[in-house]
Each structure stands twice: as C-alpha cells, then as structure tokens.
Design a protein around this motif. Structure first.
Motif, PDB file in Angstrom:
ATOM      1  N   LYS A  44      45.729  40.250  39.991  1.00  0.00           N
ATOM      2  CA  LYS A  44      44.443  39.601  40.115  1.00  0.00           C
ATOM      3  C   LYS A  44      43.464  40.082  39.024  1.00  0.00           C
ATOM      4  CE  LYS A  44      43.854  40.578  44.940  1.00  0.00           C
ATOM      5  NZ  LYS A  44      43.238  41.198  45.782  1.00  0.00           N
ATOM      6  N   THR A  45      42.876  39.413  38.224  1.00  0.00           N
ATOM      7  CA  THR A  45      41.805  39.828  37.187  1.00  0.00           C
ATOM      8  C   THR A  45      40.630  39.808  37.878  1.00  0.00           C
ATOM      9  OG1 THR A  45      43.234  39.142  35.537  1.00  0.00           O
ATOM     10  CG2 THR A  45      41.220  39.243  34.971  1.00  0.00           C
ATOM     11  N   VAL A  46      39.852  40.816  37.915  1.00  0.00           N
ATOM     12  CA  VAL A  46      38.397  40.860  38.707  1.00  0.00           C
ATOM     13  C   VAL A  46      37.416  41.261  37.727  1.00  0.00           C
ATOM     14  CG1 VAL A  46      36.969  42.131  40.545  1.00  0.00           C
ATOM     15  CG2 VAL A  46      39.599  41.676  40.791  1.00  0.00           C
ATOM     16  N   THR A  47      36.394  40.096  37.519  1.00  0.00           N
ATOM     17  CA  THR A  47      35.427  40.335  36.624  1.00  0.00           C
ATOM     18  C   THR A  47      34.138  40.382  37.477  1.00  0.00           C
ATOM     19  OG1 THR A  47      34.784  37.810  36.830  1.00  0.00           O
ATOM     20  CG2 THR A  47      36.327  38.596  35.117  1.00  0.00           C
ATOM     21  N   GLU A  48      32.982  40.600  37.020  1.00  0.00           N
ATOM     22  CA  GLU A  48      32.106  40.719  37.842  1.00  0.00           C
ATOM     23  C   GLU A  48      31.310  39.563  38.597  1.00  0.00           C
ATOM     24  OE1 GLU A  48      29.022  42.091  34.766  1.00  0.00           O
ATOM     25  OE2 GLU A  48      30.368  43.690  34.128  1.00  0.00           O
ATOM     26  N   LYS A  49      31.806  38.405  37.944  1.00  0.00           N
ATOM     27  CA  LYS A  49      31.329  37.054  38.860  1.00  0.00           C
ATOM     28  C   LYS A  49      32.736  36.582  39.584  1.00  0.00           C
ATOM     29  CE  LYS A  49      27.700  36.148  35.927  1.00  0.00           C
ATOM     30  NZ  LYS A  49      27.323  35.789  34.393  1.00  0.00           N
ATOM     31  N   GLU A  50      33.929  36.734  39.019  1.00  0.00           N
ATOM     32  CA  GLU A  50      34.749  35.872  39.678  1.00  0.00           C
ATOM     33  C   GLU A  50      36.187  36.542  39.780  1.00  0.00           C
ATOM     34  OE1 GLU A  50      35.472  31.557  38.551  1.00  0.00           O
ATOM     35  OE2 GLU A  50      33.959  31.937  37.078  1.00  0.00           O
ATOM     36  N   THR A  51      37.194  36.237  40.460  1.00  0.00           N
ATOM     37  CA  THR A  51      38.636  36.792  40.494  1.00  0.00           C
ATOM     38  C   THR A  51      39.462  35.754  40.122  1.00  0.00           C
ATOM     39  OG1 THR A  51      37.807  38.647  42.359  1.00  0.00           O
ATOM     40  CG2 THR A  51      40.394  38.176  41.985  1.00  0.00           C
ATOM     41  N   TYR A  52      40.551  35.879  39.203  1.00  0.00           N
ATOM     42  CA  TYR A  52      41.554  35.169  38.985  1.00  0.00           C
ATOM     43  C   TYR A  52      42.907  35.660  39.285  1.00  0.00           C
ATOM     44  CZ  TYR A  52      37.862  33.673  35.933  1.00  0.00           C
ATOM     45  OH  TYR A  52      36.331  33.167  35.336  1.00  0.00           O
ATOM     46  N   THR A  53      43.593  34.701  39.911  1.00  0.00           N
ATOM     47  CA  THR A  53      44.916  35.591  40.388  1.00  0.00           C
ATOM     48  C   THR A  53      45.856  34.643  39.321  1.00  0.00           C
ATOM     49  OG1 THR A  53      44.152  35.740  42.600  1.00  0.00           O
ATOM     50  CG2 THR A  53      46.625  35.794  42.074  1.00  0.00           C
ATOM     51  N   GLU A  54      47.109  35.372  38.878  1.00  0.00           N
ATOM     52  CA  GLU A  54      48.114  34.763  38.084  1.00  0.00           C
ATOM     53  C   GLU A  54      49.441  35.643  38.219  1.00  0.00           C
ATOM     54  OE1 GLU A  54      48.091  33.670  33.367  1.00  0.00           O
ATOM     55  OE2 GLU A  54      46.294  34.837  34.010  1.00  0.00           O
ATOM     56  N   ARG A  55      50.292  34.995  37.895  1.00  0.00           N
ATOM     57  CA  ARG A  55      51.825  35.267  38.112  1.00  0.00           C
ATOM     58  C   ARG A  55      52.212  36.102  37.192  1.00  0.00           C
ATOM     59  NH1 ARG A  55      55.594  33.854  42.126  1.00  0.00           N
ATOM     60  NH2 ARG A  55      57.682  34.590  41.738  1.00  0.00           N
ATOM     61  N   CYS A  56      51.985  37.389  37.243  1.00  0.00           N
ATOM     62  CA  CYS A  56      52.611  38.192  35.989  1.00  0.00           C
ATOM     63  C   CYS A  56      52.460  39.600  36.303  1.00  0.00           C
ATOM     64  CB  CYS A  56      51.779  37.972  34.875  1.00  0.00           C
ATOM     65  SG  CYS A  56      49.846  38.722  35.065  1.00  0.00           S
TER      66      CYS A  56
END
Length: 107
Positions: A44-56
């Motif tokens: 999970k890449t967590v930013t101040e506004k959003e969270t992105y989930t990626e297979r890595c």
C-alpha cells in the motif's frame, strides 16, 4: 548553471513514482507519499489524500527509492521527509505515531 539547479530541484522535489489505479497508471510525487506498507504480496502506498495498492515488494520500492525512505519495520517504509519527530522507539508522521521495530538510523 541554471539547468543544474533545475536538475537538483527535480531530483529532490520532482521525484515521481508510478502507481496503478483502477483506471490505469498514475504518476504521484514522492513528496506526497507518507509511507509504504506491506500487506501479503501487495504494497500500500499511502499519501495524504489517497492509498494505492499494488502487487510488489517493499524491497523493490527500497531499491528504487534508496535513501529517500527508511525501513522502520519489516512491513513499513516511511518517507524520510515526512518525519516530524522521532526517538529510538517511535516516529511521528502527520501527527500519527508509528512504533519502530528496528532502529531508525540517522535522520
């Protein structure tokens, strides 16, 4: 020279990271990332506004971003620039407390 200053600025402030979204790929600024959290085979890449989930893996992210991030736990990488306070056991990012599983190293 001016181009050298722009280059330094881009490498420091303009560093981007490509993340997957439901609509494809998107470039986000590393400066906006708070932390990366491992969740099984996903990160999970967590930013101040959003969270992105990626297979890595966190190792892949660590290899790509190097000294800009710090591993504080086997499943956590944090953006060094977002650390507000820290001691040997915990770190604060955006008023949130994260406990350290390992020494934070030099910040």
């Amino acid at each position: 020279s001016n181009s050298r200053i722009i280059e330094i600025y881009k490498s420091t402030f303009g560093a981007t990271l490509e993340v997957k979204t439901t609509h494809g790929k998107k470039s986000i600024r590393l400066a906006d990332v708070l932390y990366f959290e491992s969740d099984g085979s996903y990160v999970k890449t967590v930013t101040e506004k959003e969270t992105y989930t990626e297979r890595c893996t966190l190792n892949e992210i660590e290899d790509k971003l190097g000294k800009r991030i710090i591993r504080i736990h086997r499943s956590f990488l944090i953006n060094k620039d977002k650390i507000q306070e820290n001691n040997s056991k915990e770190v604060y990012i955006e008023e949130e407390l994260y406990r350290l599983a390992e020494a934070i190293g030099k910040t």
